[in-house]
Design a protein around this motif. Structure first.
Motif, PDB file in Angstrom:
ATOM      1  N   GLU A  47       0.833  -1.206   0.000  1.00  0.00           N
ATOM      2  CA  GLU A  47       0.000   0.000   0.000  1.00  0.00           C
ATOM      3  C   GLU A  47       0.869   1.258   0.000  1.00  0.00           C
ATOM      4  O   GLU A  47       0.593   2.218  -0.720  1.00  0.00           O
ATOM      5  N   ALA A  48       1.934   1.259   0.805  1.00  0.00           N
ATOM      6  CA  ALA A  48       2.811   2.431   0.905  1.00  0.00           C
ATOM      7  C   ALA A  48       3.547   2.700  -0.400  1.00  0.00           C
ATOM      8  O   ALA A  48       3.645   3.848  -0.847  1.00  0.00           O
ATOM      9  N   VAL A  49       4.070   1.670  -1.029  1.00  0.00           N
ATOM     10  CA  VAL A  49       4.778   1.837  -2.307  1.00  0.00           C
ATOM     11  C   VAL A  49       3.826   2.404  -3.354  1.00  0.00           C
ATOM     12  O   VAL A  49       4.152   3.360  -4.068  1.00  0.00           O
ATOM     13  N   THR A  50       2.634   1.846  -3.445  1.00  0.00           N
ATOM     14  CA  THR A  50       1.641   2.329  -4.405  1.00  0.00           C
ATOM     15  C   THR A  50       1.255   3.772  -4.100  1.00  0.00           C
ATOM     16  O   THR A  50       1.161   4.612  -5.003  1.00  0.00           O
ATOM     17  N   LEU A  56       6.920   9.323  -6.618  1.00  0.00           N
ATOM     18  CA  LEU A  56       8.230   8.719  -6.379  1.00  0.00           C
ATOM     19  C   LEU A  56       8.354   7.431  -7.176  1.00  0.00           C
ATOM     20  O   LEU A  56       7.360   6.753  -7.438  1.00  0.00           O
ATOM     21  N   GLU A  57       9.581   7.095  -7.543  1.00  0.00           N
ATOM     22  CA  GLU A  57       9.835   5.870  -8.299  1.00  0.00           C
ATOM     23  C   GLU A  57      10.494   4.826  -7.415  1.00  0.00           C
ATOM     24  O   GLU A  57      11.394   5.147  -6.639  1.00  0.00           O
ATOM     25  N   LEU A  58      10.042   3.591  -7.576  1.00  0.00           N
ATOM     26  CA  LEU A  58      10.621   2.481  -6.821  1.00  0.00           C
ATOM     27  C   LEU A  58      11.990   2.158  -7.403  1.00  0.00           C
ATOM     28  O   LEU A  58      12.119   1.853  -8.588  1.00  0.00           O
ATOM     29  N   ALA A  59      13.036   2.251  -6.576  1.00  0.00           N
ATOM     30  CA  ALA A  59      14.404   1.980  -7.017  1.00  0.00           C
ATOM     31  C   ALA A  59      14.846   0.568  -6.641  1.00  0.00           C
ATOM     32  O   ALA A  59      15.622  -0.049  -7.364  1.00  0.00           O
ATOM     33  N   ASP A  60      14.349   0.075  -5.507  1.00  0.00           N
ATOM     34  CA  ASP A  60      14.750  -1.256  -5.048  1.00  0.00           C
ATOM     35  C   ASP A  60      13.745  -1.712  -4.001  1.00  0.00           C
ATOM     36  O   ASP A  60      13.154  -0.900  -3.300  1.00  0.00           O
ATOM     37  N   LYS A 113      12.692   6.982  -4.919  1.00  0.00           N
ATOM     38  CA  LYS A 113      13.436   8.214  -5.191  1.00  0.00           C
ATOM     39  C   LYS A 113      12.569   9.216  -5.928  1.00  0.00           C
ATOM     40  O   LYS A 113      11.644   8.842  -6.638  1.00  0.00           O
ATOM     41  N   ASP A 114      12.917  10.493  -5.740  1.00  0.00           N
ATOM     42  CA  ASP A 114      12.226  11.533  -6.502  1.00  0.00           C
ATOM     43  C   ASP A 114      13.174  12.123  -7.541  1.00  0.00           C
ATOM     44  O   ASP A 114      14.336  11.706  -7.643  1.00  0.00           O
ATOM     45  N   GLU A 115      12.687  13.124  -8.278  1.00  0.00           N
ATOM     46  CA  GLU A 115      13.458  13.680  -9.391  1.00  0.00           C
ATOM     47  C   GLU A 115      14.591  14.607  -8.950  1.00  0.00           C
ATOM     48  O   GLU A 115      15.438  14.965  -9.759  1.00  0.00           O
ATOM     49  N   PHE A 169      16.127  12.987  -3.642  1.00  0.00           N
ATOM     50  CA  PHE A 169      15.720  12.546  -2.309  1.00  0.00           C
ATOM     51  C   PHE A 169      15.360  11.065  -2.344  1.00  0.00           C
ATOM     52  O   PHE A 169      14.717  10.598  -3.274  1.00  0.00           O
ATOM     53  N   THR A 170      15.759  10.336  -1.322  1.00  0.00           N
ATOM     54  CA  THR A 170      15.456   8.913  -1.207  1.00  0.00           C
ATOM     55  C   THR A 170      14.553   8.678  -0.001  1.00  0.00           C
ATOM     56  O   THR A 170      14.858   9.114   1.107  1.00  0.00           O
ATOM     57  N   LEU A 171      13.456   7.992  -0.240  1.00  0.00           N
ATOM     58  CA  LEU A 171      12.547   7.588   0.820  1.00  0.00           C
ATOM     59  C   LEU A 171      12.694   6.085   0.989  1.00  0.00           C
ATOM     60  O   LEU A 171      12.477   5.327   0.043  1.00  0.00           O
ATOM     61  N   VAL A 172      13.081   5.668   2.177  1.00  0.00           N
ATOM     62  CA  VAL A 172      13.202   4.250   2.496  1.00  0.00           C
ATOM     63  C   VAL A 172      11.972   3.876   3.310  1.00  0.00           C
ATOM     64  O   VAL A 172      11.675   4.506   4.320  1.00  0.00           O
ATOM     65  N   LEU A 173      11.269   2.872   2.861  1.00  0.00           N
ATOM     66  CA  LEU A 173      10.100   2.373   3.586  1.00  0.00           C
ATOM     67  C   LEU A 173      10.475   1.061   4.256  1.00  0.00           C
ATOM     68  O   LEU A 173      10.993   0.157   3.603  1.00  0.00           O
TER      69      LEU A 173
END
Length: 123
Positions: free
Chosen positions: A15-18, A26-30, A40-42, A45-49
């Protein structure tokens, strides 16, 4: 100094990734299964969930006042963001943006009650 990442603990990884992909762009990097996802955003910035572990069957929650804030350039972007939330069923009329503290701000809750803020300081 520049903040380059934040680790946000969530109850439901999928749910959080979606949510962050569809609502914030944001794009899923891994991703490592249901335990961790890196987005990651453009602007770098990196958001770790990270998935919260349940303790004794209870779902952990963030304390009152905790929130995740985003700035946009214009009031129109805040309004468009609000419309996107409403279309996704994540906000109602009561969530409309308001002028406050020198900005134009939208607050809403998602992902099991995490408070989010979207603000423009453009006049």
């Amino acid at each position: 100094m520049k903040l380059n990442h934040l680790n946000l603990c969530v109850n439901n990884m999928s749910e959080a990734v979606t949510f962050f992909a569809n609502i914030f762009g944001l794009e899923l990097a891994d991703q490592k299964g249901d335990a961790i996802a890196v987005m990651k955003d453009e602007v770098g910035f990196t958001l770790v969930l990270s998935r919260l572990a349940t303790l004794g069957g209870e779902i952990p929650t963030y304390p009152e006042g905790f929130h995740v804030g985003f700035h946009v350039d214009t009031k129109e972007e805040v309004d468009q963001f609000c419309l996107r939330l409403m279309a996704a069923g994540l906000a109602g009329e009561e969530s409309s943006p308001k002028s406050m503290r020198g900005g134009y701000t939208l607050y809403f809750k998602a992902l099991d009650g995490i408070l989010f803020e979207v603000t423009s300081f453009a006049v």
